[in-house]
Write a protein that holds these residues in place. Structure first.
Motif, PDB file in Angstrom:
ATOM      1  N   UNK A 102       0.847  -1.190   0.000  1.00  0.00           N
ATOM      2  CA  UNK A 102       0.000   0.000   0.000  1.00  0.00           C
ATOM      3  C   UNK A 102       0.883   1.241   0.000  1.00  0.00           C
ATOM      4  N   UNK A 103       0.670   2.108  -0.975  1.00  0.00           N
ATOM      5  CA  UNK A 103       1.496   3.308  -1.156  1.00  0.00           C
ATOM      6  C   UNK A 103       0.669   4.570  -0.953  1.00  0.00           C
ATOM      7  N   UNK A 104       1.320   5.592  -0.450  1.00  0.00           N
ATOM      8  CA  UNK A 104       0.782   6.958  -0.459  1.00  0.00           C
ATOM      9  C   UNK A 104       1.368   7.675  -1.666  1.00  0.00           C
ATOM     10  N   UNK A 105       0.505   8.237  -2.504  1.00  0.00           N
ATOM     11  CA  UNK A 105       0.943   8.958  -3.701  1.00  0.00           C
ATOM     12  C   UNK A 105       0.513  10.420  -3.590  1.00  0.00           C
ATOM     13  N   UNK A 106       1.467  11.333  -3.770  1.00  0.00           N
ATOM     14  CA  UNK A 106       1.186  12.769  -3.709  1.00  0.00           C
ATOM     15  C   UNK A 106       1.829  13.471  -4.907  1.00  0.00           C
ATOM     16  N   UNK A 107       1.665  14.803  -4.975  1.00  0.00           N
ATOM     17  CA  UNK A 107       2.105  15.578  -6.144  1.00  0.00           C
ATOM     18  C   UNK A 107       1.482  14.992  -7.405  1.00  0.00           C
ATOM     19  N   UNK A 108       0.164  15.041  -7.448  1.00  0.00           N
ATOM     20  CA  UNK A 108      -0.604  14.359  -8.483  1.00  0.00           C
ATOM     21  C   UNK A 108      -0.817  15.242  -9.708  1.00  0.00           C
ATOM     22  N   UNK A 109      -0.905  14.603 -10.856  1.00  0.00           N
ATOM     23  CA  UNK A 109      -1.306  15.270 -12.095  1.00  0.00           C
ATOM     24  C   UNK A 109      -2.303  14.375 -12.810  1.00  0.00           C
ATOM     25  N   UNK A 110      -3.263  15.009 -13.503  1.00  0.00           N
ATOM     26  CA  UNK A 110      -4.360  14.272 -14.122  1.00  0.00           C
ATOM     27  C   UNK A 110      -4.070  13.975 -15.588  1.00  0.00           C
ATOM     28  N   UNK A 111      -4.315  12.738 -15.987  1.00  0.00           N
ATOM     29  CA  UNK A 111      -4.160  12.276 -17.364  1.00  0.00           C
ATOM     30  C   UNK A 111      -5.343  11.368 -17.681  1.00  0.00           C
ATOM     31  N   UNK A 112      -5.503  10.949 -18.939  1.00  0.00           N
ATOM     32  CA  UNK A 112      -6.631  10.059 -19.258  1.00  0.00           C
ATOM     33  C   UNK A 112      -6.484   8.708 -18.543  1.00  0.00           C
ATOM     34  N   UNK A 113      -7.605   8.169 -18.115  1.00  0.00           N
ATOM     35  CA  UNK A 113      -7.608   6.825 -17.530  1.00  0.00           C
ATOM     36  C   UNK A 113      -7.848   5.805 -18.631  1.00  0.00           C
ATOM     37  N   UNK A 114      -7.470   4.566 -18.384  1.00  0.00           N
ATOM     38  CA  UNK A 114      -7.710   3.493 -19.354  1.00  0.00           C
ATOM     39  C   UNK A 114      -7.847   2.168 -18.615  1.00  0.00           C
ATOM     40  N   UNK A 115      -8.991   1.973 -17.937  1.00  0.00           N
ATOM     41  CA  UNK A 115      -9.204   0.729 -17.199  1.00  0.00           C
ATOM     42  C   UNK A 115      -9.260  -0.473 -18.132  1.00  0.00           C
ATOM     43  N   UNK A 116      -9.038  -1.659 -17.572  1.00  0.00           N
ATOM     44  CA  UNK A 116      -9.153  -2.888 -18.345  1.00  0.00           C
ATOM     45  C   UNK A 116     -10.567  -3.023 -18.893  1.00  0.00           C
ATOM     46  N   UNK A 117     -10.702  -3.812 -19.953  1.00  0.00           N
ATOM     47  CA  UNK A 117     -11.997  -3.939 -20.620  1.00  0.00           C
ATOM     48  C   UNK A 117     -13.056  -4.584 -19.732  1.00  0.00           C
ATOM     49  N   UNK A 118     -12.626  -5.343 -18.731  1.00  0.00           N
ATOM     50  CA  UNK A 118     -13.590  -5.984 -17.837  1.00  0.00           C
ATOM     51  C   UNK A 118     -13.727  -5.252 -16.507  1.00  0.00           C
ATOM     52  N   UNK A 119     -13.205  -4.011 -16.445  1.00  0.00           N
ATOM     53  CA  UNK A 119     -13.324  -3.189 -15.248  1.00  0.00           C
ATOM     54  C   UNK A 119     -14.344  -2.085 -15.484  1.00  0.00           C
ATOM     55  N   UNK A 120     -15.300  -1.983 -14.583  1.00  0.00           N
ATOM     56  CA  UNK A 120     -16.314  -0.939 -14.660  1.00  0.00           C
ATOM     57  C   UNK A 120     -16.273  -0.184 -13.337  1.00  0.00           C
ATOM     58  N   UNK A 121     -15.724   1.028 -13.389  1.00  0.00           N
ATOM     59  CA  UNK A 121     -15.416   1.785 -12.182  1.00  0.00           C
ATOM     60  C   UNK A 121     -16.055   3.167 -12.207  1.00  0.00           C
ATOM     61  N   UNK A 122     -16.509   3.614 -11.052  1.00  0.00           N
ATOM     62  CA  UNK A 122     -16.812   5.014 -10.836  1.00  0.00           C
ATOM     63  C   UNK A 122     -15.656   5.628 -10.065  1.00  0.00           C
ATOM     64  N   UNK A 123     -15.337   6.872 -10.343  1.00  0.00           N
ATOM     65  CA  UNK A 123     -14.210   7.543  -9.681  1.00  0.00           C
ATOM     66  C   UNK A 123     -14.728   8.806  -9.018  1.00  0.00           C
ATOM     67  N   UNK A 124     -14.309   9.033  -7.772  1.00  0.00           N
ATOM     68  CA  UNK A 124     -14.755  10.220  -7.040  1.00  0.00           C
ATOM     69  C   UNK A 124     -13.656  10.685  -6.098  1.00  0.00           C
ATOM     70  N   UNK A 125     -13.670  11.966  -5.788  1.00  0.00           N
ATOM     71  CA  UNK A 125     -12.751  12.548  -4.813  1.00  0.00           C
ATOM     72  C   UNK A 125     -13.537  13.011  -3.592  1.00  0.00           C
ATOM     73  N   UNK A 126     -12.926  12.866  -2.443  1.00  0.00           N
ATOM     74  CA  UNK A 126     -13.515  13.388  -1.209  1.00  0.00           C
ATOM     75  C   UNK A 126     -12.380  13.760  -0.270  1.00  0.00           C
ATOM     76  N   UNK A 127     -12.613  14.637   0.683  1.00  0.00           N
ATOM     77  CA  UNK A 127     -11.561  14.960   1.653  1.00  0.00           C
ATOM     78  C   UNK A 127     -11.080  13.696   2.361  1.00  0.00           C
ATOM     79  N   UNK A 128      -9.780  13.600   2.556  1.00  0.00           N
ATOM     80  CA  UNK A 128      -9.228  12.440   3.251  1.00  0.00           C
ATOM     81  C   UNK A 128      -9.856  12.291   4.634  1.00  0.00           C
ATOM     82  N   UNK A 129     -10.090  13.402   5.308  1.00  0.00           N
ATOM     83  CA  UNK A 129     -10.693  13.346   6.636  1.00  0.00           C
ATOM     84  C   UNK A 129     -12.096  12.747   6.583  1.00  0.00           C
ATOM     85  N   UNK A 130     -12.857  13.045   5.527  1.00  0.00           N
ATOM     86  CA  UNK A 130     -14.193  12.464   5.374  1.00  0.00           C
ATOM     87  C   UNK A 130     -14.095  10.965   5.136  1.00  0.00           C
ATOM     88  N   UNK A 131     -13.131  10.549   4.300  1.00  0.00           N
ATOM     89  CA  UNK A 131     -12.958   9.123   4.029  1.00  0.00           C
ATOM     90  C   UNK A 131     -12.602   8.371   5.306  1.00  0.00           C
TER      91      UNK A 131
END
Length: 208
Positions: free
Chosen positions: A127-156
């Protein structure tokens, strides 16, 4: 005083029961600490990597999916299995983060490597912590159906503590990331600098 050697089971032999694509099921014969023998049903897995991606505003990116094994919709940190037992989990983490969310990270820190279900399975998840993020196109596998959302870490984290998040790697990753980033007592920017400049345990270097 009881020692570890007095508790140790010794592997004797194995028989493959099911050679699956993701898992292999084997029957092991082991010698017990008292000299008797017993059978163990073992699930073998290549392992996986998971990522807690936290942006400069303190938001974490999570994925939503339906897990048919438990018939539940889950919120999870991005994750994926290793392509082979010898793959570097860090390489898998970078790949899975971008595939599932389109995010790339300039700073990484290994939080922990967990044994998910050591009673019958050898799966490990880094398990990794990743910071200094930049946004690029996603490309999930063909058998992956995902919703993506952001929320405050404190809320999570609050939702973990309320029992709303059930996935174990997600609960562990979110709680550890929250602790590493200084929880509510440290401004996020200061915590992020610590992550970039801090040191990790031997064999667990921060990767940039």
């Amino acid at each position: 005083m009881m020692t570890d050697d007095s508790l140790r089971e010794t592997f004797l032999s194995s028989q493959e029961i099911y050679p699956g694509k993701i898992i292999r099921v084997e029957k092991w014969q082991v010698r017990l600490p008292n000299g008797e023998t017993a059978l163990r049903e073992i699930v073998r897995h290549n392992g996986a990597a998971a990522i807690v991606p936290v942006d400069a505003a303190g938001n974490v990116t999570l994925v939503r999916q339906h897990r048919i094994a438990v018939d539940r919709f889950t919120w999870e940190i991005p994750a994926g299995k290793l392509d082979s037992p010898g793959e570097d989990p860090f390489h898998a983490a970078r790949r899975e983060l971008e595939e599932e969310t389109g995010l790339q990270a300039a700073s990484w820190r290994l939080l922990s490597t967990i044994d998910t279900t050591p009673g019958f399975c050898n799966e490990k998840i880094a398990i990794y912590l990743a910071t200094d993020l930049s946004q690029h196109p996603s490309h999930p596998d063909t058998d992956e159906f995902l919703g993506v959302a952001r929320m405050p870490l404190s809320e999570a984290v609050a939702r973990c503590m309320a029992g709303e998040f059930h996935d174990s790697k997600t609960v562990i990753g979110l709680l550890m990331a929250h602790r590493v980033l200084g929880a509510a007592d440290v401004p996020f920017a200061s915590a992020r600098t610590t992550i970039q400049r801090g040191t990790a345990a031997p064999s667990s270097p921060i990767a940039k």
